[in-house]
Each structure stands twice: as C-alpha cells, then as structure tokens.
Write an enzyme that holds these catalytic residues in place. Structure first.
Site, PDB file in Angstrom:
ATOM      1  N   ARG A  92      30.826  33.991  39.986  1.00 12.32           N
ATOM      2  CA  ARG A  92      32.058  34.238  39.229  1.00 12.32           C
ATOM      3  C   ARG A  92      31.743  34.340  37.726  1.00 12.32           C
ATOM      4  O   ARG A  92      32.232  35.226  37.033  1.00 12.32           O
ATOM      5  CB  ARG A  92      33.056  33.110  39.523  1.00 12.32           C
ATOM      6  CG  ARG A  92      34.383  33.143  38.821  1.00 12.32           C
ATOM      7  CD  ARG A  92      35.203  34.387  39.114  1.00 12.32           C
ATOM      8  NE  ARG A  92      34.891  35.461  38.204  1.00 12.32           N
ATOM      9  CZ  ARG A  92      35.228  36.734  38.390  1.00 12.32           C
ATOM     10  NH1 ARG A  92      35.886  37.112  39.455  1.00 12.32           N
ATOM     11  NH2 ARG A  92      34.910  37.652  37.515  1.00 12.32           N
ATOM     12  N   CYS A 126      32.209  37.621  35.318  1.00 12.28           N
ATOM     13  CA  CYS A 126      33.040  37.548  34.116  1.00 12.28           C
ATOM     14  C   CYS A 126      32.269  38.132  32.931  1.00 12.28           C
ATOM     15  O   CYS A 126      32.812  38.924  32.163  1.00 12.28           O
ATOM     16  CB  CYS A 126      33.436  36.109  33.798  1.00 12.28           C
ATOM     17  SG  CYS A 126      34.911  35.554  34.668  1.00 12.28           S
ATOM     18  N   HIS A 130      41.147  33.377  29.772  1.00 15.30           N
ATOM     19  CA  HIS A 130      41.317  32.056  30.388  1.00 15.30           C
ATOM     20  C   HIS A 130      41.703  30.967  29.401  1.00 15.30           C
ATOM     21  O   HIS A 130      41.340  29.806  29.589  1.00 15.30           O
ATOM     22  CB  HIS A 130      40.040  31.672  31.137  1.00 15.30           C
ATOM     23  CG  HIS A 130      39.698  32.621  32.242  1.00 15.30           C
ATOM     24  ND1 HIS A 130      40.467  32.732  33.375  1.00 15.30           N
ATOM     25  CD2 HIS A 130      38.703  33.536  32.382  1.00 15.30           C
ATOM     26  CE1 HIS A 130      39.951  33.659  34.168  1.00 15.30           C
ATOM     27  NE2 HIS A 130      38.879  34.169  33.585  1.00 15.30           N
TER      28      HIS A 130
END
Lengths: 103, 207, 277
Positions: free
Chosen positions: C234, C238, C190
């Site tokens: 989430r 991750c 990311h």
C-alpha cells in the site's frame, strides 16, 4: 504444480457444509495483455467432490468463474471423520486433489 | 558560542552519531530527507531529485494543513507564485471543453510507470465534482459544478481559471492542488481546454 | 487498462465505480448507497476470503526447511521471543537489539532469512510483491500468515527505545513531506476527515479512529487484482501515485513511515488479512 486448496467440512445436524478455496488464475481467454495480445484461456473445467469415495458433487466450470474461486455446498449423509476429497481439472490438463476430514 | 551556533553543532553531532533524543523538528526533517534519499530508488521517469523541495514545498511541509500557514507566510508565497504564471502569448484563454473533459478524466502522467512521451492528464475528477453525469468524483477539492454559470464566461473569470490551474498556490498558498502549468504537468493547450470545460456554457459543468 | 485514472490514493477507481453501479438498485443511486453496496459486497465475500490461500502457503513456508542452511523460520524472533508468532505483528515495528535497528515485519523476516536460513540479502528481498500472475511472492504469503496470527489482538506499538522514537519522528516528517511534480505528500490525501478520491473513501491517518480502521485492515485480498496486498505494498503504491521514485523494500524510510502509521493505530483491534475490492 498448483497450490493446495483450503477445504473446510463441518457437520451441522445431518448436513455437512463444505467450503473450498482454490488458487487458480481462471483466465477467461477474453483479456488482452499490455502488448494487445490475447491472453489464452486457462481455467478450471471440472470439479468433483467425494465423501469416502462416493461422489457428492460434480460440476463443470467455465471462464465466468472468478480468479481464486470460492465454492460452498452442503450434502446429507456424511459423518464426523469422513474424508471429503475435492478434485479440480483445468483446460490445460493440470489437476489438483486435496482432502479433509469432516469435523 | 552563540546559542544558534550551539544548536547547529548539535545538529551535526546528531547526524553523525544517530543520537535521536535531542533532535529538533528541523533536524529531524533534514535527517528524514537523508533517510528518504537512501531509501528510494529511481524508476522510469521518477528520479531521486523528485524528493527535493522548492520553496513552496519546503514551506508548506512545515504546516500540517493549509489553514495553519501564518498569514504573512501565505501572502509571501502567493505573491512569488503569482509571478510564475505565464499567460498564452496569443491572448486566447478558451480552448475546447470536450478536450478539457478528457484532461479532467485522465489520471496518467509523471508516475514511474507512465510513458513520459504521452500527454499527462489533470485528473480533476479525482478531487472535484464537475458534471452531473460523472458520479465517480472525489471530495478533496470543492465541487465545481456550475462554475461558469456562477461566474460568467468573462475575460476576468477566464484569467482566474487559467491562473488557478497554472499555479494554484498563487491564489491559495499550500493548496492541495498541483501547479499544473508551473510544474509542466499540463501544456498550455490542455489548460486552455480545461478553462473551456469550466466556463463554456455548452460544457457539462454548466448544464 | 493503462488509461485507468490514477492519483494519490487507493488504486483502480474506475473499476470500483463500475461494480458499484452494477450493484446499485437503480440508476442515479446516491453516493451513500454506492458505498453501502461496496460494503455489502465485501461482507458477502468475507466468508470465503482467498487471503486464506496466502495464509496457508505462508505457514508452510514458515515451517519448511529452506535456504542454504536448510532450516525453517520456526526459530525466528519476531519480538516476543524466538518462534512466537501469536500477537507479534501487533507490536511491530519495534527495536531489535540483535540488529540494533528498528524493524517492521518484512525487515525482520528478511533478517531471519539471512541469519537463520543463510540466504544472501538480495535473495531474501527478491520478490516483495506478486505481479498479478501466477508468479506469487513468498513475502506476501509469510506476511499473510504472520499477520493472521494477530487477529483480535490490540495494536500496541511501543515508543520506548530512542531509535523507535526517532523512527516515529522521521516517519512523521515523511508524512508531511510535499515534493515531486504534483507537490503531493501523504498528507494531501490522508490528512483530513471524510475525504474521497473518486469514490474511494480516504482514511485520515492523523485521526486515531481512522488510522486504526485503516491500519488493522491490511493485508487484504484485492478482488480487483486477484492478489493479497500487504501494508508495505500500500505504501509503495501511494508513493507511485504521489509521483515519487520507488520506495525500497525494507528501507529505513519504509520502516519509519510504517512506525508512524502503526503507532497512530495503537489501541485498534487487528482484523486482517481482510478483503477489499
């Protein structure tokens, strides 16, 4: 006891549009769990919708319908304030009925 | 008091009182590790020591992206990582590309919900394009389509491919690619199979 | 199922590939149209987002007298005053003086369940996530409803209190913290624009436009899981894929990272609970 449905019924012209969300596992009976055992079928079989007690929709459902299904349909002849009632019955005999007024 | 000692003392005070306003980036990193250690719990094979960093991880975490790593730092890391590479004792670097394709497709391994007794995958497709047939590929790493055709199935390219999979940081410091051999993710045989996937003329990579 | 390739990223990628291809007009469709088809599929389902079932259950939970003290959560202060839910999520996490701590939504809910309703902390934190069966999580339902009350509100996370600033900086350090057998950090997936893992587009959480788009789209009903998933979920998933240990629900690290990512999304218009594949 199953969770309530979310029902919206709105009058547009001479037609009532009904949108329903139902909470249900809708297990097909085809899937296996981590141990390789078949997960038994568990799904809605019968759906009926009435408007002030008069049946406006009747449906037979099977395992092909998705989990937490969304149903949308229209009917004529309804008016504001009418009571739209939805009932589903699943293959284990569990049943749920919810109602909303047409707006 | 020297300047350095002063800052060290300040850091300790900061940790004890939780005073945030004066903290340097280095102190924040230290505190972040403490916070992480108290915020994660071990599960399955993933113990808390996984939050600790080796030299490469600690150094690379200081730079936002690999291109911001100073040249001399990068060279030092690459040298130290080059020394970790262990080539197979039998001298054979080329395995079976079909087994390599299985490794490239599989993303399991080392997660807390994975069975540690089963082999890990390399998950190459998550980041790289490798073959024309597999359209579900990621773009974090470069496309490797035609890798062997371009480089030739020579001893030199086998050695490079083996080393790159074994420890990618030896060739490109702070690479996003895991050090599959160095960190024991893939076995020697699995790396050989991936090398074959890259270089074998019959492999879909080179078709 | 367990052979599904996994990595640091957004979940069951093979499933995405499978339905994307089924929707594609012709074999060998370009990547672009695959992404377009996923978008179209999402659009078609938006009309009847099952997330509303969670929202409905969450509102009932909020208003129901529960716990040892048999009171509702209606007096819970989410940051805008006791009982104010509208827009509250858009300004979280934030510093709460009554707890002398920065709290995200989940942590604040647990705080209210403990202080108002009299739950033991362990009971209040018991089931953060649904497990994909009919065993639903109350937390996810409450979060679904409370977040839905911020729909259309601009994300406005403050960094005024020193503890807010510290949380942000710790979250930032965590974002860049590479570790574990794979050397992964959040930044691995990311930290760059226009990257993809398998077919899944990855938001660059350091870029304001991307961060806004991503942050304002959670929670979301995940069609592939039949569950509503929160932003907290989430983060947890991750870290699983990052090969880290398990991030504890309502922990300081979890709040700090949420602070960093939420603040990066400042200025975005909140638009969830959403729908994802």
């Amino acid at each position: 006891m199953a969770d309530p449905m979310k029902i919206r019924a709105t009058l547009q012209g001479d037609t009532v549009e009904v949108r329903v969300l139902m909470q249900h596992e809708m297990e097909t009976g085809q899937r296996k769990d981590a141990a390789g055992k078949t997960i038994p079928a568990w799904h809605i079989q019968q759906v009926t919708a009435t408007n002030n007690g008069k049946t406006v929709l009747s449906a037979q459902w099977g395992p092909a319908v998705s989990k937490n299904p969304f149903l949308s349909f229209k009917f004529k002849g309804g008016a504001k304030g009418d009571k739209v009632q939805i009932t589903w019955t699943d293959n284990k005999g569990d049943k749920r009925t919810d109602e909303v007024a047409v707006s | 008091m020297t300047r350095k000692k002063f800052f060290a003392a300040l850091a300790v005070t900061g940790l004890i009182t939780g005073c945030a306003t004066m903290m340097s980036d280095a102190d924040i990193s230290k505190k972040a590790l403490l916070v992480m250690k108290s915020s994660f719990k071990e599960k399955g094979q993933a113990k808390l020591d996984r939050l600790d960093q080796d030299e490469v991880q600690a150094t690379c975490s200081l730079y936002e992206t690999p291109d911001k790593v100073p040249k001399d730092v990068a060279q030092r890391l690459e040298q130290s990582q080059l020394e970790t590479i262990r080539y197979p004792a039998d001298g054979q670097l080329l395995g079976n590309w079909k087994a390599g394709e299985v490794v490239a497709q599989s993303g399991v391994g080392k997660q807390y919900n994975d069975d540690p007794t089963r082999p890990s995958g390399g998950n190459c497709y998550a980041c790289h394009q490798l073959s024309k047939q597999e359209v579900s590929f990621g773009t974090i790493g470069p496309s490797l389509l035609g890798f062997g055709k371009a480089r030739g199935n020579t001893e030199e390219s086998r050695k490079y491919a083996y080393g790159k999979v074994y420890n990618s940081d030896a060739f490109s410091a702070c690479s996003n690619m895991p050090r599959f051999g160095h960190n024991g993710i893939l076995t020697e045989q699995q790396i050989k199979d991936v090398v074959a996937l890259m270089l074998d003329p019959e492999s879909p990579v080179n078709k | 199922m367990e052979e599904t390739p996994r990595f640091v990223g957004w979940g069951a990628l093979v499933a995405a590939a499978a339905f994307a291809l089924a929707l594609a007009p012709a074999a060998g469709a370009q990547q672009k149209s695959v992404a377009d088809d996923i978008a179209r599929y999402r659009e078609l389902l938006q009309d009847g987002n099952p997330a509303e079932l969670w929202e409905m259950r969450g509102e009932t939970l909020w208003r129901t007298k529960r716990g040892p003290k048999a009171v509702s959560l209606e007096q819970c202060d989410l940051g805008l005053g006791s009982g104010v839910v509208k827009g509250a999520y858009a300004a979280l996490p934030r510093y709460f003086a009554d707890a002398d701590r920065v709290m995200d939504l989940e942590t604040r809910l647990v705080h209210c369940m403990v202080t108002l309703q009299g739950y033991a902390p362990a009971d209040a934190k018991k089931q953060p996530f649904g497990d994909g069966t009919d065993k639903k999580s109350d937390n996810e339902a409450l979060v679904a409803w409370i977040t839905s009350e911020s729909k259309g509100v601009v994300i406005n996370v403050a960094l005024t209190h020193p503890k807010e600033q510290e949380a942000y900086r710790i979250g930032k350090a965590m974002f860049f913290h590479r570790a574990g057998p794979h050397d992964f950090g959040c930044v691995t997936c990311h930290g760059e624009a226009h990257k993809r893992i398998r077919l899944q587009d990855l938001p660059n959480m350091l870029d304001p436009a991307d961060a806004r788009r991503a942050y304002t789209s959670w929670p979301a009903y995940r069609v592939s899981q039949g569950e509503l998933r929160t932003f907290q979920w989430r983060l947890n998933d991750c870290f699983r894929q990052q090969r880290f240990p398990e991030l504890e629900f309502t922990s300081d690290a979890s709040i700090a990272l949420t602070m960093f990512l939420a603040r990066n999304a400042n200025g975005g218009t909140y638009n969830a609970p959403a729908l994802k594949r």
